[in-house]
Motif scaffolding. Structure first.
Motif, mmCIF file in Angstrom:
data_model
loop_
_atom_site.group_PDB
_atom_site.id
_atom_site.type_symbol
_atom_site.label_atom_id
_atom_site.label_comp_id
_atom_site.label_asym_id
_atom_site.label_seq_id
_atom_site.Cartn_x
_atom_site.Cartn_y
_atom_site.Cartn_z
ATOM 1 N N UNK A 38 -18.291 -45.585 -9.972
ATOM 2 C CA UNK A 38 -17.234 -45.972 -9.047
ATOM 3 C C UNK A 38 -16.235 -44.826 -8.891
ATOM 4 N N UNK A 39 -15.585 -44.799 -7.725
ATOM 5 C CA UNK A 39 -14.529 -43.810 -7.479
ATOM 6 C C UNK A 39 -13.230 -44.531 -7.156
ATOM 7 N N UNK A 40 -12.175 -44.101 -7.815
ATOM 8 C CA UNK A 40 -10.847 -44.649 -7.560
ATOM 9 C C UNK A 40 -9.834 -43.528 -7.704
ATOM 10 N N UNK A 41 -9.000 -43.392 -6.683
ATOM 11 C CA UNK A 41 -7.971 -42.343 -6.678
ATOM 12 C C UNK A 41 -8.566 -40.953 -6.894
ATOM 13 N N UNK A 42 -9.748 -40.720 -6.300
ATOM 14 C CA UNK A 42 -10.362 -39.404 -6.329
ATOM 15 C C UNK A 42 -11.143 -39.085 -7.578
ATOM 16 N N UNK A 43 -11.191 -39.986 -8.562
ATOM 17 C CA UNK A 43 -11.916 -39.742 -9.807
ATOM 18 C C UNK A 43 -13.057 -40.743 -9.959
ATOM 19 N N UNK B 50 -17.304 -47.760 -19.119
ATOM 20 C CA UNK B 50 -18.192 -47.228 -20.158
ATOM 21 C C UNK B 50 -17.808 -45.775 -20.397
ATOM 22 N N UNK B 51 -17.569 -45.409 -21.649
ATOM 23 C CA UNK B 51 -17.086 -44.054 -21.918
ATOM 24 C C UNK B 51 -15.650 -43.915 -21.459
ATOM 25 N N UNK B 52 -15.115 -42.739 -21.616
ATOM 26 C CA UNK B 52 -13.705 -42.512 -21.266
ATOM 27 C C UNK B 52 -13.539 -41.287 -20.382
ATOM 28 N N UNK B 53 -14.612 -40.899 -19.680
ATOM 29 C CA UNK B 53 -14.552 -39.683 -18.879
ATOM 30 C C UNK B 53 -14.102 -39.989 -17.465
ATOM 31 N N UNK B 54 -13.241 -39.124 -16.945
ATOM 32 C CA UNK B 54 -12.875 -39.148 -15.538
ATOM 33 C C UNK B 54 -13.418 -37.874 -14.910
ATOM 34 N N UNK B 55 -14.194 -38.024 -13.832
ATOM 35 C CA UNK B 55 -14.969 -36.909 -13.305
ATOM 36 C C UNK B 55 -14.642 -36.659 -11.844
ATOM 37 N N UNK B 56 -14.848 -35.400 -11.428
ATOM 38 C CA UNK B 56 -14.631 -35.035 -10.028
ATOM 39 C C UNK B 56 -15.782 -35.513 -9.151
ATOM 40 N N UNK B 57 -16.976 -35.581 -9.706
ATOM 41 C CA UNK B 57 -18.132 -36.162 -9.013
ATOM 42 C C UNK B 57 -19.136 -36.617 -10.052
ATOM 43 N N UNK C 143 -24.080 -35.615 -22.677
ATOM 44 C CA UNK C 143 -25.318 -35.199 -23.342
ATOM 45 C C UNK C 143 -25.424 -33.684 -23.304
ATOM 46 N N UNK C 144 -24.954 -33.076 -22.224
ATOM 47 C CA UNK C 144 -24.804 -31.620 -22.118
ATOM 48 C C UNK C 144 -23.386 -31.358 -21.648
ATOM 49 N N UNK C 145 -22.621 -30.619 -22.413
ATOM 50 C CA UNK C 145 -21.238 -30.343 -22.054
ATOM 51 C C UNK C 145 -21.167 -29.626 -20.696
ATOM 52 N N UNK C 146 -20.100 -29.873 -19.932
ATOM 53 C CA UNK C 146 -19.979 -29.228 -18.614
ATOM 54 C C UNK C 146 -19.707 -27.735 -18.742
ATOM 55 N N UNK C 147 -20.769 -26.947 -18.554
ATOM 56 C CA UNK C 147 -20.650 -25.496 -18.726
ATOM 57 C C UNK C 147 -21.444 -24.724 -17.681
ATOM 58 N N UNK C 148 -21.942 -25.429 -16.644
ATOM 59 C CA UNK C 148 -22.857 -24.806 -15.696
ATOM 60 C C UNK C 148 -22.273 -24.809 -14.284
ATOM 61 N N UNK D 263 -22.618 -34.793 -13.973
ATOM 62 C CA UNK D 263 -21.193 -34.966 -13.733
ATOM 63 C C UNK D 263 -20.492 -33.629 -13.555
ATOM 64 N N UNK D 264 -19.414 -33.639 -12.756
ATOM 65 C CA UNK D 264 -18.626 -32.431 -12.499
ATOM 66 C C UNK D 264 -17.202 -32.655 -12.997
ATOM 67 N N UNK D 265 -16.719 -31.706 -13.826
ATOM 68 C CA UNK D 265 -15.335 -31.746 -14.278
ATOM 69 C C UNK D 265 -14.793 -30.325 -14.374
#
Length: 478
Positions: free
Chosen positions: A122-127, A138-145, A172-177, A156-158
């Protein structure tokens, strides 16, 4: 089967049809009896035994019995085929309800996508967030996409970097790419630090750091510093990265490889079939365990073990099909079998592969058909030929169309504007803006008089329609 006079009839389910009276639609059963009154502006095809309906610009949903279980009050409604859940939009906000009409996710999000494993993105307020099957976070991540889930993971994009999320909503793979794409349950394709490569999703081990990765059916062509190799769907190297070029492969799983001016053949098991050699000017990976080869500007064939089976004596060759291959001799095309017996004399300007014992050939600018015995089943007479998935051929002459069967026998002459082979023993024919139906035996089933004629494949029914003539009146006030 049924005779009635409705403004419109459309199949919306294997046993149900929508009908229209005075601009409103209702449901008919397969016997033609109405099961609902004509109360709807539109009834869309059923999915998971539910159909979306529209009235006055609002949407809801009905059951197979025509009962409204989702009120007709939403801006938009869509049915998810995997879960039978419905996405609904109200006041520009999205939520999810189940087939009983009960709210699963409240209508409060800017966007929502239904995922496998009972999840929602879901997306709310751009996140973007991940919700569990109860609609909780589920989880506590807020993502750009956040992409759709595939093989238990989503991209996921952050903060401008991509990573992989598991179904618990954790990394599962940290955002590094710089970019990341799930290839299959084992592999992800990444780009970062000026390189591309494959990474094992489960072990997080980088398998190859390369310049380019290109899908090659269930394999990948990998390129590093201009050299090509091939890896399989698990990321195992099957052809080492040492070639200047690697071709696509045939059903025989053989590729052409190039090293400088040398060409050779390698199987996708990694076995060298034909060691690269400057002797081979061209290699054409084909089927039926044969590979076309050009040596000293003449063409022949080698087999899947690299042995020259048909000598390089021809001006051109085509792919083997049904044990026959087109060959060009003194400017004309004919056919040889695997033992190089000339089965069809080289009389033709063009020659296509065999299907069901016949091949389309062109002579004096016209197309016809020839059998493996060299006898023409249909003399060249058509301007154009198209092979259909039914095994039959659509033929053209002077912009009109006809149909030829699998054995090269003409079923319908070239006198129609429209021909559609339905693969069920019937052919839809059109002429002068009218439609009719015939069987593949050449017999008329419905005369070519209908304005509308379409097929309900699930019940093997054809729905016919004749538009009433518009009567013109002149008003004279005197």
């Amino acid at each position: 089967v049924l005779s009635m006079e409705y403004e419109d009839v459309q199949p919306v389910h294997p046993t149900l049809y929508s009908y229209q009276i005075e601009g409103k639609k209702g449901l008919l059963n397969e016997k033609g009896s109405p099961i609902t009154e004509a109360n709807f502006d539109d009834i869309f095809p059923f999915q998971k035994d539910m159909a979306i309906v529209r009235n006055e610009g609002k949407y809801g949903a009905i059951t197979l019995k025509g009962q409204v279980f989702l009120p007709i009050k939403y801006q938009a409604v869509s049915i998810d085929e995997r879960t039978s859940l419905l996405r609904v939009q109200e006041n520009n906000q999205w939520g999810v309800v189940n087939r009983a009409g009960k709210t699963v996710v409240p209508v409060q999000y800017d966007a929502i996508r239904i995922q496998p494993y009972g999840l929602f993105t879901v997306r709310k307020n751009g996140q973007w967030h991940l919700l569990n099957e109860s609609g909780g976070v589920a989880g506590h991540l807020q993502l750009d996409s956040l992409s759709d889930y595939q093989s238990l993971h989503a991209v996921g994009l952050r903060n401008g970097k991509y990573g992989l999320l598991n179904i618990q909503g954790d990394w599962a793979l940290e955002p590094a790419y710089d970019s990341l794409r799930i290839v299959n349950e084992f592999l992800a394709l990444y780009r970062g630090d000026g390189h591309k490569g494959l990474i094992n999703i489960h072990t997080h081990k980088t398998l190859f750091a390369v310049d380019e990765v290109e899908p090659l059916r269930n394999y990948f062509r990998v390129i590093l510093a201009g050299k090509c190799g091939v890896v399989n769907y698990r990321g195992d190297e099957v052809i080492p990265m040492k070639y200047d070029f690697i071709s696509d492969f045939s059903t025989d799983s053989i590729v052409t490889v190039v090293q400088g001016v040398k060409k050779g053949l390698v199987s996708l098991s990694g076995k060298v079939i034909l060691a690269p050699d400057a002797l081979y000017q061209d290699l054409f990976v084909m089927t039926n365990e044969r590979v076309g080869v050009r040596i000293k500007n003449k063409y022949g064939f080698v087999d899947d073990r690299g042995r020259l089976r048909i000598a390089n004596r021809y001006e051109g060759v085509g792919t083997f099909s049904e044990g026959m291959a087109a060959v060009k001799i003194q400017g004309g095309w004919g056919y040889v079998d695997k033992e190089e017996n000339l089965r069809v004399q080289p009389h033709y300007e063009e020659a296509l592969p065999f299907h069901n014992g016949v091949a389309a050939v062109k002579r004096f600018g016209k197309w016809g058909f020839v059998g493996k015995d060299g006898k023409e089943t249909v003399k060249p007479q058509y301007d154009k030929i198209e092979w259909l998935s039914t095994g039959r051929y659509l033929v053209y002459k002077n912009t009109l169309k006809g149909l030829v069967n699998e054995k090269g026998k003409e079923l319908f002459g070239t006198k129609y504007d429209f021909v559609s082979d339905h693969a069920n023993g019937f052919v839809l024919l059109g002429r002068n803006a009218k439609l009719g139906l015939a069987d593949t035996g050449g017999f008329d089933v419905l005369p070519v008089i209908y304005d509308r004629l379409y097929f309900n494949a699930s019940k093997n029914f054809y729905v016919t329609g004749i538009e009433p003539l518009i009567q013109k009146f002149t008003y004279n006030p005197n």
